[in-house]
Design an enzyme around this catalytic site. Sequence first.
Site, PDB file in Angstrom:
ATOM      1  N   LEU A  79     -34.123 -11.610   0.623  1.00 22.19           N
ATOM      2  CA  LEU A  79     -35.569 -11.392   0.566  1.00 22.19           C
ATOM      3  C   LEU A  79     -36.051 -10.750   1.871  1.00 22.19           C
ATOM      4  O   LEU A  79     -37.208 -10.891   2.229  1.00 22.19           O
ATOM      5  CB  LEU A  79     -36.292 -12.727   0.329  1.00 22.19           C
ATOM      6  CG  LEU A  79     -36.121 -13.319  -1.074  1.00 22.19           C
ATOM      7  CD1 LEU A  79     -36.708 -14.723  -1.142  1.00 22.19           C
ATOM      8  CD2 LEU A  79     -36.783 -12.428  -2.138  1.00 22.19           C
ATOM      9  N   CYS A 123     -20.790  -1.325  -2.258  1.00 17.96           N
ATOM     10  CA  CYS A 123     -20.759  -2.196  -3.449  1.00 17.96           C
ATOM     11  C   CYS A 123     -22.052  -2.186  -4.258  1.00 17.96           C
ATOM     12  O   CYS A 123     -22.038  -1.806  -5.430  1.00 17.96           O
ATOM     13  CB  CYS A 123     -20.425  -3.614  -3.023  1.00 17.96           C
ATOM     14  SG  CYS A 123     -18.870  -3.700  -2.133  1.00 17.96           S
ATOM     15  N   LYS A 162      -0.822   3.630   7.515  1.00 15.25           N
ATOM     16  CA  LYS A 162      -1.703   2.462   7.599  1.00 15.25           C
ATOM     17  C   LYS A 162      -0.864   1.182   7.699  1.00 15.25           C
ATOM     18  O   LYS A 162      -1.169   0.278   8.480  1.00 15.25           O
ATOM     19  CB  LYS A 162      -2.578   2.415   6.345  1.00 15.25           C
ATOM     20  CG  LYS A 162      -3.616   1.324   6.341  1.00 15.25           C
ATOM     21  CD  LYS A 162      -4.411   1.397   5.061  1.00 15.25           C
ATOM     22  CE  LYS A 162      -5.571   0.446   5.050  1.00 15.25           C
ATOM     23  NZ  LYS A 162      -6.302   0.494   3.783  1.00 15.25           N
ATOM     24  N   ASN A 203     -23.902  -8.664  -8.166  1.00 17.78           N
ATOM     25  CA  ASN A 203     -24.351  -7.616  -7.237  1.00 17.78           C
ATOM     26  C   ASN A 203     -25.667  -6.986  -7.692  1.00 17.78           C
ATOM     27  O   ASN A 203     -26.511  -6.637  -6.867  1.00 17.78           O
ATOM     28  CB  ASN A 203     -23.261  -6.547  -7.085  1.00 17.78           C
ATOM     29  CG  ASN A 203     -22.223  -6.953  -6.046  1.00 17.78           C
ATOM     30  OD1 ASN A 203     -22.350  -7.990  -5.411  1.00 17.78           O
ATOM     31  ND2 ASN A 203     -21.192  -6.138  -5.879  1.00 17.78           N
ATOM     32  N   THR A 209     -13.056  -4.544  -8.316  1.00 17.07           N
ATOM     33  CA  THR A 209     -14.219  -4.587  -9.204  1.00 17.07           C
ATOM     34  C   THR A 209     -14.004  -3.570 -10.324  1.00 17.07           C
ATOM     35  O   THR A 209     -13.943  -2.366 -10.063  1.00 17.07           O
ATOM     36  CB  THR A 209     -15.491  -4.258  -8.401  1.00 17.07           C
ATOM     37  OG1 THR A 209     -15.625  -5.239  -7.374  1.00 17.07           O
ATOM     38  CG2 THR A 209     -16.728  -4.257  -9.275  1.00 17.07           C
ATOM     39  N   ASP A 255       0.867  -1.181   0.000  1.00 21.96           N
ATOM     40  CA  ASP A 255       0.000   0.000   0.000  1.00 21.96           C
ATOM     41  C   ASP A 255       0.900   1.227   0.000  1.00 21.96           C
ATOM     42  O   ASP A 255       2.059   1.146   0.428  1.00 21.96           O
ATOM     43  CB  ASP A 255      -0.894  -0.010   1.250  1.00 21.96           C
ATOM     44  CG  ASP A 255      -2.184   0.744   1.035  1.00 21.96           C
ATOM     45  OD1 ASP A 255      -3.253   0.113   0.983  1.00 21.96           O
ATOM     46  OD2 ASP A 255      -2.121   1.991   0.919  1.00 21.96           O
ATOM     47  N   GLY A 272     -36.390  -3.955   3.957  1.00 14.66           N
ATOM     48  CA  GLY A 272     -35.688  -3.035   4.849  1.00 14.66           C
ATOM     49  C   GLY A 272     -35.641  -1.648   4.246  1.00 14.66           C
ATOM     50  O   GLY A 272     -36.459  -1.308   3.375  1.00 14.66           O
ATOM     51  N   ARG A 323     -18.592 -10.715   1.489  1.00 14.33           N
ATOM     52  CA  ARG A 323     -19.468  -9.677   2.057  1.00 14.33           C
ATOM     53  C   ARG A 323     -18.812  -9.086   3.291  1.00 14.33           C
ATOM     54  O   ARG A 323     -18.218  -9.825   4.080  1.00 14.33           O
ATOM     55  CB  ARG A 323     -20.811 -10.294   2.501  1.00 14.33           C
ATOM     56  CG  ARG A 323     -21.658 -10.841   1.393  1.00 14.33           C
ATOM     57  CD  ARG A 323     -22.673 -11.831   1.943  1.00 14.33           C
ATOM     58  NE  ARG A 323     -21.995 -12.966   2.562  1.00 14.33           N
ATOM     59  CZ  ARG A 323     -22.598 -13.923   3.256  1.00 14.33           C
ATOM     60  NH1 ARG A 323     -23.892 -13.885   3.453  1.00 14.33           N
ATOM     61  NH2 ARG A 323     -21.906 -14.929   3.782  1.00 14.33           N
TER      62      ARG A 323
HETATM   63  C1  UGA Z   1     -21.948  -7.297  -1.564  1.00 17.05           C
HETATM   64  C2  UGA Z   1     -22.121  -8.713  -2.133  1.00 17.05           C
HETATM   65  O1  UGA Z   1     -23.072  -9.422  -1.347  1.00 17.05           O
HETATM   66  C3  UGA Z   1     -20.790  -9.487  -2.125  1.00 17.05           C
HETATM   67  O2  UGA Z   1     -20.962 -10.762  -2.729  1.00 17.05           O
HETATM   68  C4  UGA Z   1     -19.752  -8.673  -2.901  1.00 17.05           C
HETATM   69  O3  UGA Z   1     -18.490  -9.326  -2.891  1.00 17.05           O
HETATM   70  C5  UGA Z   1     -19.618  -7.296  -2.277  1.00 17.05           C
HETATM   71  O4  UGA Z   1     -20.903  -6.621  -2.298  1.00 17.05           O
HETATM   72  C6  UGA Z   1     -18.627  -6.514  -3.104  1.00 17.05           C
HETATM   73  O5  UGA Z   1     -18.934  -6.178  -4.246  1.00 17.05           O
HETATM   74  O6  UGA Z   1     -17.478  -6.339  -2.660  1.00 17.05           O
HETATM   75  P1  UGA Z   1     -21.797  -6.235   0.884  1.00 17.05           P
HETATM   76  O7  UGA Z   1     -21.716  -4.897   0.238  1.00 17.05           O
HETATM   77  O8  UGA Z   1     -20.854  -6.546   1.999  1.00 17.05           O
HETATM   78  O9  UGA Z   1     -21.571  -7.421  -0.204  1.00 17.05           O
HETATM   79  O10 UGA Z   1     -23.273  -6.352   1.430  1.00 17.05           O
HETATM   80  P2  UGA Z   1     -24.510  -7.355   1.386  1.00 17.05           P
HETATM   81  O11 UGA Z   1     -24.438  -8.312   2.499  1.00 17.05           O
HETATM   82  O12 UGA Z   1     -24.703  -7.931   0.040  1.00 17.05           O
HETATM   83  O13 UGA Z   1     -25.705  -6.326   1.704  1.00 17.05           O
HETATM   84  C7  UGA Z   1     -25.908  -5.178   0.882  1.00 17.05           C
HETATM   85  C8  UGA Z   1     -27.085  -4.369   1.371  1.00 17.05           C
HETATM   86  O14 UGA Z   1     -28.296  -5.043   1.139  1.00 17.05           O
HETATM   87  C9  UGA Z   1     -27.063  -4.039   2.857  1.00 17.05           C
HETATM   88  O15 UGA Z   1     -27.460  -2.700   3.033  1.00 17.05           O
HETATM   89  C10 UGA Z   1     -28.087  -4.987   3.456  1.00 17.05           C
HETATM   90  O16 UGA Z   1     -28.670  -4.521   4.630  1.00 17.05           O
HETATM   91  C11 UGA Z   1     -29.102  -5.046   2.321  1.00 17.05           C
HETATM   92  N1  UGA Z   1     -29.945  -6.250   2.326  1.00 17.05           N
HETATM   93  C12 UGA Z   1     -29.386  -7.474   2.155  1.00 17.05           C
HETATM   94  C13 UGA Z   1     -31.310  -6.135   2.484  1.00 17.05           C
HETATM   95  O17 UGA Z   1     -31.847  -5.007   2.637  1.00 17.05           O
HETATM   96  N2  UGA Z   1     -32.084  -7.257   2.454  1.00 17.05           N
HETATM   97  C14 UGA Z   1     -31.565  -8.484   2.284  1.00 17.05           C
HETATM   98  O18 UGA Z   1     -32.335  -9.487   2.271  1.00 17.05           O
HETATM   99  C15 UGA Z   1     -30.176  -8.618   2.125  1.00 17.05           C
END
Ligand code: UGA
Length: 437
Positions: A250, A260, A35, A208, A121, A30, A253, A153
């Site tokens: 599903l 992401c 950091k 995504n 990405t 980095d 919220g 995630r």
């Molecule tokens: C997401 C993808 O799930 C990962 O596979 C991917 O690697 C990552 O982006 C990335 O591109 O680096 P992440 O951003 O950590 O991961 O978050 P998620 O767990 O997917 O949740 C995203 C958002 O959707 C959150 O705000 C969560 O609260 C919301 N969510 C998720 C819902 O509102 N309802 C659901 O049923 C699931």
Amino acid sequence: MRISIIGTGYVGLVSGACFSKLGLNVICVDNDVEKLNRLQHNIIDIYEPGLEELVRRGINSGKLSFSDDLPNAVNQSDIVFISVGTQGKQNGELDISQVLISSHEIAKAMVGYTLIVTKSTVPVGTGSEIEKIVKNIADKKLFDIVSNPEFLREGSAVYDFLNPERIVIGCKNEKVANLLAGLYKRINLGPVFQTSIETAELIKFASNSFLATKITFINEMSILCESVGADIRDLATALRFDKRIGDTYLSPGPGYGGSCLPKDTKALFETARNHDVQLPLINSVIQANDDRVIQLSQRVINSFENSKGIRIGVLGTTFKANTDDIRHSPSIYLILRLMRAGFKINTYDPKGNINTLKSLPEAQVCENAYEAGINCQAIIIMTEWEAFRDLDFDKLGKLMSKKLIFDFRNLLDEKKLLKLGFTYKGVGFKTPEGIKN
Ligand code: UGA
């Protein structure tokens, strides 16, 4: 086998720490020297379950090291991963300048055959751009370019890295794919799937965007449920039984957030537009998600005749549970709207308080959920932290000036709260007035 990882952000650091756990020699590179100093002392800027332990073990075993000397790291390595950030620009496109700069530097530094792997990405076509850069600078040197998107995630990144459901390897031939697949062979592997570089790059955005579409769909159904007297909780359960639909993403919220899904849906839309392709579905998902937090904020605002000076407690500021990340968090957007409408805001988040303080200096950031409830006319649940389920709501209710709960994650036990005299408002169903148990 020695590998270098350029960029110690979420993906880079988790990948580096996990590869070192698998027995590989890893140099994480980095240009942020402070950091790196912190990392060398096992001080990690982000909260990610299990990461600190892995970094400590990696450093102690000598398998994981940190450096700001990219040329030195690259010329010792057989495989170099690019994991630098690709932020979204104003127009929705991704800024890949750091990826291209890294490619230049790698090309100048590499000696002998080098496998250059993109984990950042990046928009489709970036792999061939990198190839051109490297060819121009290092014409005589042998190298291959691979796209190896990451699907981890936040909040479960270490688990996801070590238990992948699939490894996607975009490259030009099987020999190269096998070389990279060899790195992952100690993991409890899902299928290794070899594609072209372009397809691998696009898979990340498609993945995504599909998740974003599912969330938006269930949020839309939840609005309809409220209007027709149906219950989204039962509707979603019924959908989950159907294997064709699948049982995740599903939960209704306040809309998807984070660094992401919002960025990648917009970037996919822009990529398509740059190729004269319309993506009306993705466009609608983006619009609907942007509107979602506005609708929910309005729901709170409309519950009060006058918002001036009324105090509300918001529980959860991170974009989801088990992280300290508040980037593009629906909670932050909701708080800003409520403050603009005249409400005074208390907040509490188990891991997000420090980041909240930095981004919302006008809000009262509290030490715990009870403090956040003091003198509040309503509590809003914005993040699905398990700890919120187990709060002593009798105690919380006594600290509040009105017992009203908006549960925008459908996290809490409705019946228990009604018994305690709360007015409870979830999403996607209506609690009939007057029901106390
Ligand atoms: C997401 C993808 O799930 C990962 O596979 C991917 O690697 C990552 O982006 C990335 O591109 O680096 P992440 O951003 O950590 O991961 O978050 P998620 O767990 O997917 O949740 C995203 C958002 O959707 C959150 O705000 C969560 O609260 C919301 N969510 C998720 C819902 O509102 N309802 C659901 O049923 C699931």
